[in-house]
Write a protein that holds these residues in place. Sequence first.
Motif, PDB file in Angstrom:
ATOM      1  N   GLY A  77       0.744  -5.708  -0.117  1.00  0.00           N
ATOM      2  CA  GLY A  77       0.675  -7.159  -0.085  1.00  0.00           C
ATOM      3  C   GLY A  77       0.396  -7.370   1.306  1.00  0.00           C
ATOM      4  O   GLY A  77      -0.566  -8.923   1.625  1.00  0.00           O
ATOM      5  N   LEU A  78       0.098  -7.260   2.472  1.00  0.00           N
ATOM      6  CA  LEU A  78      -0.645  -7.121   3.391  1.00  0.00           C
ATOM      7  C   LEU A  78      -2.100  -7.177   3.186  1.00  0.00           C
ATOM      8  O   LEU A  78      -3.286  -7.915   3.702  1.00  0.00           O
ATOM      9  CB  LEU A  78      -0.514  -6.064   4.567  1.00  0.00           C
ATOM     10  CG  LEU A  78       0.711  -6.542   5.413  1.00  0.00           C
ATOM     11  CD1 LEU A  78       1.041  -4.767   6.130  1.00  0.00           C
ATOM     12  CD2 LEU A  78       1.252  -7.441   6.331  1.00  0.00           C
ATOM     13  N   GLY A  79      -2.307  -6.538   2.278  1.00  0.00           N
ATOM     14  CA  GLY A  79      -4.157  -6.457   2.008  1.00  0.00           C
ATOM     15  C   GLY A  79      -4.467  -7.470   1.144  1.00  0.00           C
ATOM     16  O   GLY A  79      -5.850  -8.211   1.480  1.00  0.00           O
ATOM     17  N   SER A  80      -3.839  -8.204   0.391  1.00  0.00           N
ATOM     18  CA  SER A  80      -3.450  -9.512  -0.487  1.00  0.00           C
ATOM     19  C   SER A  80      -3.875 -11.072   0.311  1.00  0.00           C
ATOM     20  O   SER A  80      -4.747 -11.636   1.360  1.00  0.00           O
ATOM     21  CB  SER A  80      -2.915  -9.245  -1.502  1.00  0.00           C
ATOM     22  OG  SER A  80      -3.116  -8.704  -2.621  1.00  0.00           O
ATOM     23  N   LEU A  81      -2.879 -10.401   1.563  1.00  0.00           N
ATOM     24  CA  LEU A  81      -2.586 -11.360   2.536  1.00  0.00           C
ATOM     25  C   LEU A  81      -3.501 -11.642   3.923  1.00  0.00           C
ATOM     26  O   LEU A  81      -4.288 -12.844   3.977  1.00  0.00           O
ATOM     27  CB  LEU A  81      -1.333 -11.035   3.436  1.00  0.00           C
ATOM     28  CG  LEU A  81      -0.924 -12.344   4.821  1.00  0.00           C
ATOM     29  CD1 LEU A  81      -0.991 -13.842   4.145  1.00  0.00           C
ATOM     30  CD2 LEU A  81       0.329 -11.844   5.197  1.00  0.00           C
ATOM     31  N   PHE A  82      -4.343 -10.132   4.311  1.00  0.00           N
ATOM     32  CA  PHE A  82      -5.464 -10.092   4.660  1.00  0.00           C
ATOM     33  C   PHE A  82      -6.533 -10.561   3.946  1.00  0.00           C
ATOM     34  O   PHE A  82      -7.568 -10.127   5.174  1.00  0.00           O
ATOM     35  CB  PHE A  82      -5.115  -8.992   6.091  1.00  0.00           C
ATOM     36  CG  PHE A  82      -4.241  -9.324   6.506  1.00  0.00           C
ATOM     37  CD1 PHE A  82      -3.777  -9.561   7.256  1.00  0.00           C
ATOM     38  CD2 PHE A  82      -3.594  -7.248   6.897  1.00  0.00           C
ATOM     39  CE1 PHE A  82      -2.793 -10.063   8.486  1.00  0.00           C
ATOM     40  CE2 PHE A  82      -2.569  -6.442   7.576  1.00  0.00           C
ATOM     41  CZ  PHE A  82      -2.235  -8.356   8.551  1.00  0.00           C
ATOM     42  N   ASP A  83      -6.454 -10.287   2.987  1.00  0.00           N
ATOM     43  CA  ASP A  83      -8.046 -10.398   2.134  1.00  0.00           C
ATOM     44  C   ASP A  83      -8.750  -9.166   2.148  1.00  0.00           C
ATOM     45  O   ASP A  83     -10.780  -9.131   2.193  1.00  0.00           O
ATOM     46  CB  ASP A  83      -8.781 -11.635   2.287  1.00  0.00           C
ATOM     47  CG  ASP A  83      -9.082 -12.298   1.077  1.00  0.00           C
ATOM     48  OD1 ASP A  83      -8.551 -11.681  -0.613  1.00  0.00           O
ATOM     49  OD2 ASP A  83      -9.518 -13.559   1.103  1.00  0.00           O
ATOM     50  N   ASN A  84      -8.070  -8.133   2.803  1.00  0.00           N
ATOM     51  CA  ASN A  84      -8.882  -6.063   3.431  1.00  0.00           C
ATOM     52  C   ASN A  84      -7.817  -5.552   3.234  1.00  0.00           C
ATOM     53  O   ASN A  84      -7.093  -5.005   3.935  1.00  0.00           O
ATOM     54  CB  ASN A  84      -9.579  -7.045   4.430  1.00  0.00           C
ATOM     55  CG  ASN A  84     -10.680  -6.220   4.753  1.00  0.00           C
ATOM     56  OD1 ASN A  84     -10.366  -4.701   4.284  1.00  0.00           O
ATOM     57  ND2 ASN A  84     -11.300  -6.010   5.636  1.00  0.00           N
ATOM     58  N   GLY A  85      -7.878  -4.443   1.628  1.00  0.00           N
ATOM     59  CA  GLY A  85      -7.536  -3.304   1.796  1.00  0.00           C
ATOM     60  C   GLY A  85      -6.997  -2.424   2.995  1.00  0.00           C
ATOM     61  O   GLY A  85      -5.440  -2.252   3.329  1.00  0.00           O
ATOM     62  N   TRP A  86      -7.863  -1.977   3.663  1.00  0.00           N
ATOM     63  CA  TRP A  86      -8.016  -1.108   5.044  1.00  0.00           C
ATOM     64  C   TRP A  86      -7.054  -1.887   5.848  1.00  0.00           C
ATOM     65  O   TRP A  86      -6.463  -0.781   5.967  1.00  0.00           O
ATOM     66  CB  TRP A  86      -8.856  -0.690   4.965  1.00  0.00           C
ATOM     67  CG  TRP A  86     -10.215  -1.454   6.079  1.00  0.00           C
ATOM     68  CD1 TRP A  86     -10.787  -2.407   5.342  1.00  0.00           C
ATOM     69  CD2 TRP A  86     -10.401  -2.324   7.461  1.00  0.00           C
ATOM     70  NE1 TRP A  86     -11.374  -3.316   6.628  1.00  0.00           N
ATOM     71  CE2 TRP A  86     -11.132  -3.242   7.578  1.00  0.00           C
ATOM     72  CE3 TRP A  86      -8.989  -1.766   7.632  1.00  0.00           C
ATOM     73  CZ2 TRP A  86     -10.948  -3.695   8.668  1.00  0.00           C
ATOM     74  CZ3 TRP A  86      -9.775  -1.770   9.294  1.00  0.00           C
ATOM     75  CH2 TRP A  86     -10.902  -2.516   9.439  1.00  0.00           C
ATOM     76  N   LEU A  87      -7.026  -2.956   6.199  1.00  0.00           N
ATOM     77  CA  LEU A  87      -6.710  -3.489   6.943  1.00  0.00           C
ATOM     78  C   LEU A  87      -5.150  -3.854   6.694  1.00  0.00           C
ATOM     79  O   LEU A  87      -3.867  -3.457   7.508  1.00  0.00           O
ATOM     80  CB  LEU A  87      -6.852  -5.204   7.260  1.00  0.00           C
ATOM     81  CG  LEU A  87      -6.574  -5.719   8.884  1.00  0.00           C
ATOM     82  CD1 LEU A  87      -6.763  -4.954  10.053  1.00  0.00           C
ATOM     83  CD2 LEU A  87      -7.124  -6.828   8.501  1.00  0.00           C
TER      84      LEU A  87
END
Length: 138
Positions: A77-87
């Motif tokens: 979910g956070l990866g989708s929100l930030f548009d970055n999986g590692w973040l």
Amino acid sequence: MTDQTPSERQAANSSLGELVGEVTHDMSLLMRQELELAKAELRESAKTTAKAGAMLGAGAYAGHLTVLFLSIALWWGLGSLFDNGWLGALVVAILWGIAAAILIVVGRNKIKEVQGVPQTVDTLREIPGTLKRNEENR
């Protein structure tokens, strides 16, 4: 003639040695029976404890899997929100690191509070003095 029970008649007709022997035999029998009862109770308690431990272990494993998959879902979910999986993975790892640090600090503080068996130690320290002959026992 007085009314005597069979035990009273036997006691009247037996020597002191025979009576002491009977009491000793009865006490020995009672102790063996009590030990057997204790063994049986301990076996039953051990079986119940083992089953409960297995259930707790299985529950802990299921809880671990739940936390793992919730963490993966949060990461996604956070990866989708930030548009970055590692973040997203980094944020979840930092959250788990903070939780681990808090748990370690609280656990260490609780361990420092453990006093062991101070009352037993005090009592054991008194025994040698109690065994010494004092003025009243002379």
